[in-house]
Write a protein that holds these residues in place. Structure first.
Motif, PDB file in Angstrom:
ATOM      1  N   VAL A 222       0.569  -1.131   0.458  1.00 43.75           N
ATOM      2  CA  VAL A 222      -0.350   0.108  -0.074  1.00 43.75           C
ATOM      3  C   VAL A 222       0.804   1.097  -0.016  1.00 43.75           C
ATOM      4  N   SER A 223       0.596   2.038  -0.148  1.00 42.98           N
ATOM      5  CA  SER A 223       0.663   3.392  -0.979  1.00 42.98           C
ATOM      6  C   SER A 223       1.181   4.101   0.868  1.00 42.98           C
ATOM      7  N   PHE A 224       2.107   5.407   0.886  1.00 42.56           N
ATOM      8  CA  PHE A 224       2.369   6.065   2.625  1.00 42.56           C
ATOM      9  C   PHE A 224       1.273   6.553   2.467  1.00 42.56           C
ATOM     10  N   GLY A 225       0.206   7.156   1.130  1.00 46.37           N
ATOM     11  CA  GLY A 225      -1.418   7.972   2.062  1.00 46.37           C
ATOM     12  C   GLY A 225      -2.558   6.812   2.528  1.00 46.37           C
ATOM     13  N   ASP A 226      -2.565   5.759   1.770  1.00 45.55           N
ATOM     14  CA  ASP A 226      -3.390   4.783   1.765  1.00 45.55           C
ATOM     15  C   ASP A 226      -3.341   4.191   3.656  1.00 45.55           C
ATOM     16  N   ALA A 227      -1.974   3.703   4.030  1.00 46.08           N
ATOM     17  CA  ALA A 227      -1.902   3.484   5.122  1.00 46.08           C
ATOM     18  C   ALA A 227      -2.077   4.584   6.366  1.00 46.08           C
ATOM     19  N   LEU A 228      -1.731   6.177   6.123  1.00 50.71           N
ATOM     20  CA  LEU A 228      -2.239   7.073   7.042  1.00 50.71           C
ATOM     21  C   LEU A 228      -3.378   7.301   6.943  1.00 50.71           C
ATOM     22  N   LEU A 229      -4.380   6.791   5.853  1.00 47.00           N
ATOM     23  CA  LEU A 229      -6.212   6.591   6.016  1.00 47.00           C
ATOM     24  C   LEU A 229      -6.095   5.624   6.555  1.00 47.00           C
ATOM     25  N   SER A 230      -5.682   4.226   6.230  1.00 47.14           N
ATOM     26  CA  SER A 230      -6.320   3.115   6.909  1.00 47.14           C
ATOM     27  C   SER A 230      -6.223   3.464   8.914  1.00 47.14           C
TER      28      SER A 230
END
Length: 649
Positions: A222-230
């Motif tokens: 997963v991307s960095f942004g998606d990880a933070l969103l999760s």
């Protein structure tokens, strides 16, 4: 067009009493931040018409917001009042946006027909109301953010021609694709920032032979942004508790609004050291009375002045204060003695009414909001001082999380108790760096730490350590055991022994690719987060700052927009190569006359913990692309995350 400034308002009776019940507000924050929008405000109000209008009007008056998004209160429930509250404020309705949102939701469920959204403009601000469910929020935002709809609307509302959006649409449509137009968020390399969806059990069964293990990780990258969103979507504030107002409150977040119970000051008080008198008193010689010789609630006699110190209340019959500097001593009660008391003074000037006087309520009036729910009580002391200033002895704050930490691996030794673990191939040759360094970082940030020690590469040992952490802490932090080795047991234990959900098991960053984030059920619908960080020391510390700190801040009640470390622009003093992954390069940031400059800490190998010695920042290097550059030169300006105190020269 400049970045869109957004404000998010959650409308819910339940969430206004318990902030942890708000799931849609944090989801909106995370999605909008992932799209590059700036979140100016995020608040929660009950389903009350006047309160909804008050907050929306306040944000409009600030002039700081381009788009207000509300969530909740748009259905047919008795308390669903959002449309009725906001409609009177709308100056120009936008039925097209309403149709777009309803159409998007109706593709998923016919129940969307029961939603009553509204959209329109108030002055130069767009207002859109969304339902309260996380699912509906995502569907509506996908529709609004896709195809440039929101960008185009905001550009036009702010007085633009919309030419920039039309040009983008034309260029995209001219690429062919058989007439199908694909709109990508170019700032995020084409990724649509949706929360990575948890999957079924993907880990290898540790009870099977090593030959059956996965050779390629089954967990999507997963991307960095998606990880933070999760993380932001699955971590919630802890419960509130009532605590006495003492310096120990520093670092806590308020769980209630604080209103002044009375005027401050209660009565007229003085700003200076001097003498209280009547503004009608002419310059001349006056007899001195003091708090020791004259009650403050008795009228000061004619021909007398009342000696007063800064902050003290004015006595009855006086309306102004003359400063000591504007008087002369005339006589004392016992001339010649060092401790002689003043008998008479001479005033040298006339003073107008109210001179050097603070009026009742001039600092705070009874009923004024002095601190808001969600405010951080900083160690600089201003907020705690404010609570004392208005006389609050106790206050509701969110509980700070207790963090359990452990390291995994037969190869590790505790520096102070170097007892080798028993296990196949063990050699006990590496000092466990991660637990001491993470404990220092956690305690430096004000968190209580529970050290569960080094856990051997055995299934039962992993199960027992995690069970202890779940029983005694609010969040678990492990290092090692997240890769593809036969002894990497954390993912199987989380999924197979604790029925946990792994929200992501790999992230496209450097260092820290194997970073894992999971939640584990603990009963009553509650889930506790677990971060399994890489075993390499530099990777563990970097991913701690990048992922774990935002989760901890969310748990302690901070707004989603305040959970990450601050980011600043810095000028590079060393060249830095780009990687196919987003890279966090450890640097020392110094402030001088030229601004902020970043110095590399040297070799960035993931096992080299010395690269974080002295580092107070992480330069965020973007992914290397085929057509893009592969190197940042000395003097280039880049984004950096500030993780420590800035230095100056």
């Amino acid at each position: 067009m400049s970045q869109i400034r957004a404000a998010i308002l959650t409308i819910s009776d339940t969430a206004s009493k318990d902030r942890s019940a708000d799931k849609s507000g944090p989801t909106i924050c995370a999605i909008l931040q992932g799209r590059g929008l700036v979140i100016k405000y995020h608040d929660i109000v009950p389903d009350d018409d006047e309160e909804i209008r008050r907050v929306v009007s306040l944000w409009i008056e600030s002039g700081n917001v381009d788009w207000i998004v509300t969530t909740g209160g748009t259905g047919f429930g008795v308390r669903d009042r959002t449309p009725e509250a906001i409609s009177p404020l709308i100056e120009r309705h936008a039925p097209g946006l309403v149709h777009l949102m309803l159409s998007a939701s109706l593709q998923h469920t016919p129940l969307a027909a029961l939603s009553r959204p509204i959209a329109g403009t108030i002055r130069s601000t767009l207002v859109v109301t969304l339902p309260g469910s996380v699912k509906a929020v995502r569907e509506n935002l996908d529709a609004l953010l896709g195809g440039g709809v929101l960008d185009h609307a905001v550009e036009l509302i702010k007085g633009g021609s919309g030419q920039a959006t039309h040009s983008t649409l034309a260029s995209v449509s001219g690429r062919g694709n058989g007439g199908h137009h694909h709109f990508h968020d170019h700032g995020h390399h084409g990724h649509s920032h949706k929360e990575p969806q948890p999957r079924s059990i993907l880990s290898t069964d540790p009870a099977l032979l090593a030959t059956t293990r996965h050779r390629i990780s089954p967990y999507p990258l997963v991307s960095f942004g998606d990880a933070l969103l999760s993380i932001m979507a699955n971590v919630l504030p802890l419960n509130a508790e009532r605590k006495p107002v003492t310096p120990d409150l520093k670092g806590h977040v308020l769980a209630e609004d604080v209103f002044a119970p009375q005027n401050v000051p209660l009565s007229q008080t003085t700003n200076v050291d001097g003498y209280a008198l009547r503004s009608s008193d002419e310059p001349g010689t006056y007899r001195v009375v003091t708090p020791a010789t004259h009650p403050v609630n008795s009228v000061v006699p004619e021909g007398s002045v009342y000696r007063i110190n800064t902050g003290a209340p004015l006595p009855a019959g006086t309306d102004s204060v003359i400063m000591v500097e504007d008087t002369e001593l005339v006589t004392t009660h016992a001339d010649g003695l060092s401790d002689a008391e003043e008998l008479e003074v001479k005033t040298l000037v006339s003073v107008p009414i109210g001179d050097n006087v603070r009026a009742p309520g001039s600092d705070v009036r009874a009923g004024d909001l002095v601190l808001s729910k969600g405010d951080l009580l900083r160690s600089s002391g201003g907020e705690i001082g404010t609570l004392v200033f208005v006389g609050r002895k106790e206050v509701e704050v969110y509980r700070k999380p207790v963090v359990a930490i452990l390291s995994t691996g037969n190869e590790l030794l505790d520096l102070h108790e170097p007892i080798p673990q028993q296990g196949e191939g063990q050699w006990g040759g590496i000092w466990d760096t991660n637990r001491p360094s993470l404990q220092a970082a956690l305690e430096g940030l004000g968190y209580e730490v529970m050290d569960l020690g080094i856990v051997s590469d055995q299934l039962d040992a992993h199960v027992e350590a995690i069970r202890q952490g779940l029983d005694r802490a609010d969040i678990l932090l492990t290092t090692g055991g997240t890769s593809m080795g036969t002894s990497d047991l954390l993912k199987p234990v989380i999924e197979r022994r604790f029925d946990g959900t792994i929200h992501f098991g790999r992230v496209k960053i450097k260092p820290g690719k194997p970073t894992t984030f999971a939640t584990i059920p603990v009963g009553s619908g509650l889930r506790k987060p677990l971060f399994a960080l890489p075993g390499n020391p530099a990777s563990a510390l970097v991913t701690f700052h990048v992922f774990v700190v935002p989760a901890l801040r969310r748990m302690e009640g901070r707004q989603v927009v305040d959970c990450q470390f601050p980011r600043v622009k810095v000028k590079l003093c060393d060249a830095m190569k780009l990687d196919p992954r987003v890279e966090f390069h450890r640097v020392l940031i110094r402030a001088d006359a030229e601004g902020l400059r970043a110095f590399s800490t040297g070799g960035q190998r993931s096992s080299r913990v010395a690269s974080l010695s002295g580092a107070n920042g992480l330069v965020i290097l973007p992914e290397k692309t085929e057509q893009g550059r592969d190197l940042f030169e000395v003097g280039d300006e880049v984004d950096a995350m500030v993780i420590g105190e800035l230095e100056s020269r």
